[in-house]
Design a protein around this motif. Structure first.
Motif, PDB file in Angstrom:
ATOM      1  N   VAL A  60       0.876  -1.325   0.107  1.00  0.00           N
ATOM      2  CA  VAL A  60       0.039  -0.022  -0.002  1.00  0.00           C
ATOM      3  C   VAL A  60       0.836   1.174  -0.037  1.00  0.00           C
ATOM      4  CG1 VAL A  60      -1.644   1.412   1.315  1.00  0.00           C
ATOM      5  CG2 VAL A  60      -1.989  -1.067   1.083  1.00  0.00           C
ATOM      6  N   GLN A  61       1.789   1.209   0.854  1.00  0.00           N
ATOM      7  CA  GLN A  61       2.716   2.470   0.963  1.00  0.00           C
ATOM      8  C   GLN A  61       3.527   2.830  -0.242  1.00  0.00           C
ATOM      9  OE1 GLN A  61       5.322   3.136   4.405  1.00  0.00           O
ATOM     10  NE2 GLN A  61       3.793   2.476   5.659  1.00  0.00           N
ATOM     11  N   VAL A  62       4.042   1.575  -0.992  1.00  0.00           N
ATOM     12  CA  VAL A  62       4.715   1.708  -2.349  1.00  0.00           C
ATOM     13  C   VAL A  62       3.619   2.334  -3.340  1.00  0.00           C
ATOM     14  CG1 VAL A  62       5.723   0.437  -4.364  1.00  0.00           C
ATOM     15  CG2 VAL A  62       6.408   0.124  -2.062  1.00  0.00           C
ATOM     16  N   GLN A  63       2.403   1.865  -3.413  1.00  0.00           N
ATOM     17  CA  GLN A  63       1.547   2.279  -4.227  1.00  0.00           C
ATOM     18  C   GLN A  63       0.968   3.720  -4.265  1.00  0.00           C
ATOM     19  OE1 GLN A  63       0.916   0.659  -7.114  1.00  0.00           O
ATOM     20  NE2 GLN A  63       2.224  -0.771  -6.226  1.00  0.00           N
ATOM     21  N   ASP A  64       1.027   4.099  -2.787  1.00  0.00           N
ATOM     22  CA  ASP A  64       0.805   5.497  -2.446  1.00  0.00           C
ATOM     23  C   ASP A  64       1.824   6.415  -2.867  1.00  0.00           C
ATOM     24  OD1 ASP A  64      -1.597   4.803  -1.074  1.00  0.00           O
ATOM     25  OD2 ASP A  64      -0.648   4.812   0.800  1.00  0.00           O
ATOM     26  N   GLU A  65       3.291   5.879  -2.734  1.00  0.00           N
ATOM     27  CA  GLU A  65       4.003   6.872  -3.244  1.00  0.00           C
ATOM     28  C   GLU A  65       4.130   6.913  -4.913  1.00  0.00           C
ATOM     29  OE1 GLU A  65       8.946   6.890  -2.930  1.00  0.00           O
ATOM     30  OE2 GLU A  65       8.009   5.453  -1.934  1.00  0.00           O
ATOM     31  N   HIS A  66       3.752   5.481  -5.283  1.00  0.00           N
ATOM     32  CA  HIS A  66       3.932   5.587  -6.961  1.00  0.00           C
ATOM     33  C   HIS A  66       2.916   6.579  -7.324  1.00  0.00           C
ATOM     34  CE1 HIS A  66       3.503   2.926 -10.697  1.00  0.00           C
ATOM     35  NE2 HIS A  66       4.261   3.799 -10.871  1.00  0.00           N
ATOM     36  N   ALA A  67       1.664   6.548  -6.758  1.00  0.00           N
ATOM     37  CA  ALA A  67       0.689   7.301  -7.183  1.00  0.00           C
ATOM     38  C   ALA A  67       1.180   8.900  -7.366  1.00  0.00           C
ATOM     39  CB  ALA A  67      -0.616   7.307  -6.381  1.00  0.00           C
ATOM     40  N   VAL A  68       1.769   9.333  -6.527  1.00  0.00           N
ATOM     41  CA  VAL A  68       2.207  10.936  -6.355  1.00  0.00           C
ATOM     42  C   VAL A  68       3.356  10.857  -7.291  1.00  0.00           C
ATOM     43  CG1 VAL A  68       3.475  12.613  -4.790  1.00  0.00           C
ATOM     44  CG2 VAL A  68       1.744  10.734  -3.927  1.00  0.00           C
ATOM     45  N   VAL A  87       4.723   6.127 -16.116  1.00  0.00           N
ATOM     46  CA  VAL A  87       4.245   5.146 -15.095  1.00  0.00           C
ATOM     47  C   VAL A  87       4.994   3.959 -14.704  1.00  0.00           C
ATOM     48  CG1 VAL A  87       2.161   3.675 -14.614  1.00  0.00           C
ATOM     49  CG2 VAL A  87       1.459   5.897 -15.481  1.00  0.00           C
ATOM     50  N   LEU A  88       5.429   3.347 -15.732  1.00  0.00           N
ATOM     51  CA  LEU A  88       6.388   2.358 -15.652  1.00  0.00           C
ATOM     52  C   LEU A  88       7.766   2.633 -14.892  1.00  0.00           C
ATOM     53  CD1 LEU A  88       5.667   0.437 -18.982  1.00  0.00           C
ATOM     54  CD2 LEU A  88       4.972  -0.211 -16.538  1.00  0.00           C
ATOM     55  N   HIS A  89       8.222   3.655 -15.353  1.00  0.00           N
ATOM     56  CA  HIS A  89       9.664   4.179 -14.864  1.00  0.00           C
ATOM     57  C   HIS A  89       9.565   4.474 -13.337  1.00  0.00           C
ATOM     58  CE1 HIS A  89      12.446   3.747 -18.087  1.00  0.00           C
ATOM     59  NE2 HIS A  89      11.986   4.355 -18.934  1.00  0.00           N
ATOM     60  N   THR A  90       8.426   5.358 -13.013  1.00  0.00           N
ATOM     61  CA  THR A  90       8.251   5.816 -11.644  1.00  0.00           C
ATOM     62  C   THR A  90       7.854   4.564 -10.629  1.00  0.00           C
ATOM     63  OG1 THR A  90       5.848   6.325 -12.163  1.00  0.00           O
ATOM     64  CG2 THR A  90       7.546   7.983 -12.264  1.00  0.00           C
ATOM     65  N   GLY A  91       7.270   3.460 -11.401  1.00  0.00           N
ATOM     66  CA  GLY A  91       6.966   2.277 -10.697  1.00  0.00           C
ATOM     67  C   GLY A  91       8.320   1.477 -10.061  1.00  0.00           C
ATOM     68  N   VAL A  92       9.007   1.404 -11.193  1.00  0.00           N
ATOM     69  CA  VAL A  92      10.655   1.000 -10.947  1.00  0.00           C
ATOM     70  C   VAL A  92      11.210   2.089  -9.872  1.00  0.00           C
ATOM     71  CG1 VAL A  92      12.790   0.536 -11.759  1.00  0.00           C
ATOM     72  CG2 VAL A  92      10.764  -0.128 -13.014  1.00  0.00           C
ATOM     73  N   ASP A  93      11.049   2.954  -9.876  1.00  0.00           N
ATOM     74  CA  ASP A  93      11.784   4.140  -9.152  1.00  0.00           C
ATOM     75  C   ASP A  93      11.403   3.737  -7.724  1.00  0.00           C
ATOM     76  OD1 ASP A  93      13.079   5.505 -11.018  1.00  0.00           O
ATOM     77  OD2 ASP A  93      11.669   6.973 -11.200  1.00  0.00           O
ATOM     78  N   GLU A 174      23.577  -2.854 -13.614  1.00  0.00           N
ATOM     79  CA  GLU A 174      23.785  -1.516 -12.766  1.00  0.00           C
ATOM     80  C   GLU A 174      22.661  -0.788 -12.969  1.00  0.00           C
ATOM     81  OE1 GLU A 174      27.174   2.005 -12.186  1.00  0.00           O
ATOM     82  OE2 GLU A 174      27.404   0.518 -13.605  1.00  0.00           O
ATOM     83  N   GLY A 175      22.140  -0.441 -11.849  1.00  0.00           N
ATOM     84  CA  GLY A 175      21.094   0.473 -11.727  1.00  0.00           C
ATOM     85  C   GLY A 175      19.651  -0.284 -12.453  1.00  0.00           C
ATOM     86  N   GLN A 176      19.700  -1.376 -12.521  1.00  0.00           N
ATOM     87  CA  GLN A 176      18.594  -2.256 -13.343  1.00  0.00           C
ATOM     88  C   GLN A 176      18.393  -1.405 -14.811  1.00  0.00           C
ATOM     89  OE1 GLN A 176      18.214  -1.678  -9.713  1.00  0.00           O
ATOM     90  NE2 GLN A 176      19.289  -3.307 -10.151  1.00  0.00           N
ATOM     91  N   ARG A 177      19.393  -1.347 -15.394  1.00  0.00           N
ATOM     92  CA  ARG A 177      19.392  -0.410 -16.786  1.00  0.00           C
ATOM     93  C   ARG A 177      18.654  -1.469 -17.639  1.00  0.00           C
ATOM     94  NH1 ARG A 177      24.701  -1.916 -16.503  1.00  0.00           N
ATOM     95  NH2 ARG A 177      25.615  -3.140 -18.052  1.00  0.00           N
ATOM     96  N   ARG A 178      18.807  -2.661 -17.494  1.00  0.00           N
ATOM     97  CA  ARG A 178      18.036  -3.802 -18.721  1.00  0.00           C
ATOM     98  C   ARG A 178      16.423  -3.383 -18.517  1.00  0.00           C
ATOM     99  NH1 ARG A 178      18.942  -8.907 -17.040  1.00  0.00           N
ATOM    100  NH2 ARG A 178      18.330  -9.642 -19.128  1.00  0.00           N
ATOM    101  N   THR A 179      15.924  -3.190 -17.258  1.00  0.00           N
ATOM    102  CA  THR A 179      14.528  -3.145 -17.077  1.00  0.00           C
ATOM    103  C   THR A 179      14.226  -1.729 -17.590  1.00  0.00           C
ATOM    104  OG1 THR A 179      14.576  -4.194 -14.982  1.00  0.00           O
ATOM    105  CG2 THR A 179      12.830  -2.888 -15.372  1.00  0.00           C
ATOM    106  N   ARG A 180      15.136  -0.822 -17.494  1.00  0.00           N
ATOM    107  CA  ARG A 180      14.818   0.555 -18.065  1.00  0.00           C
ATOM    108  C   ARG A 180      14.685   0.502 -19.584  1.00  0.00           C
ATOM    109  NH1 ARG A 180      12.859   3.772 -13.717  1.00  0.00           N
ATOM    110  NH2 ARG A 180      14.574   3.692 -11.941  1.00  0.00           N
ATOM    111  N   LYS A 181      15.616  -0.303 -20.246  1.00  0.00           N
ATOM    112  CA  LYS A 181      15.614  -0.529 -21.691  1.00  0.00           C
ATOM    113  C   LYS A 181      14.375  -1.116 -22.231  1.00  0.00           C
ATOM    114  CE  LYS A 181      18.603  -2.073 -25.388  1.00  0.00           C
ATOM    115  NZ  LYS A 181      19.905  -2.700 -25.720  1.00  0.00           N
TER     116      LYS A 181
END
Length: 220
Positions: A60-68, A87-93, A174-181
């Protein structure tokens, strides 16, 4: 009294999430949480019946932060590709602080009967919050998504997000750059594919896909 009770509950939750980040899910016990929070074990269990309930608190806390942060990232972005990336990049953030224990946690969460399964009934609140984020991304896009897709698309995008999250858990770059890609490459493909729904011949394919999705949901 109520305010103090809420403060204690929040303290226990904050300590648990901090320990999840620092030592991992498996090594974090309710006794250790209580000791770190400076409360009795019984008091910790009063607010959270198990470690699983603390995981739901994390969801819940992660989703609340993600929404903001997603709302901020979506400001001024109108095309669907850009909105999906936001939305996807901020979700990973917002998940980033928990990457270290992700692989250990997923082995528990992925079991169909697990109380912390993100598809389970106990995760409804967090799942609905996440769906609302994808709903906002779809509804605010311009040009608009085909009307017949709008109701089902947020859930389909959320399911895709779960796939991205699983990929991220095991991404050791590093930094999960494959996910970002992956996000940067998949978002425009999804957007272009959805734009085809307005073409009469291709539209029938989308009708069949939506029909299949809806029939599966009805049988669940």
């Amino acid at each position: 009294m109520a305010a103090k009770s809420e403060q204690t509950r929040q303290l226990v939750a904050d300590v648990a999430l901090k320990m999840f980040r620092e030592i991992g899910f498996e090594k974090t016990t309710m006794r250790a949480i209580a000791q770190e929070a400076g409360v009795s074990v019984g008091n910790a269990y009063y607010y959270f019946a198990s470690k699983d309930e603390l995981v739901q608190e994390l969801y819940v806390q992660v989703q609340d932060e993600h929404a903001v942060v997603a709302a901020q990232a979506l400001e001024g972005v109108h095309d669907l590709t850009g909105r999906l990336k936001a939305v996807l990049h901020t979700g990973v953030d917002v998940m980033a602080p928990y990457h270290q224990f992700g692989s250990d946690f997923i082995s528990t969460a992925i079991r169909p009967t697990s109380p912390v399964n993100p598809f389970g009934e106990a995760s409804t609140a967090a799942r609905e919050a996440s769906l609302a984020i994808f709903r906002s991304a779809v509804e605010g896009s311009s040009p608009a998504v085909a009307k017949k897709l709008r109701a089902d698309l947020p859930e389909l995008l959320w399911l895709a997000y779960m796939g991205v999250a699983l990929f991220w858990v095991y991404d050791k770059s590093e930094g999960q750059r494959r996910t970002r890609k992956l996000i940067d490459g998949a978002a425009p493909l999804v957007a272009r594919g959805l734009s085809l729904a307005k073409i009469p011949g291709v539209s029938k394919v989308f009708d069949d896909v939506l029909g299949l999705v809806r029939s599966v949901k009805e049988d669940s």
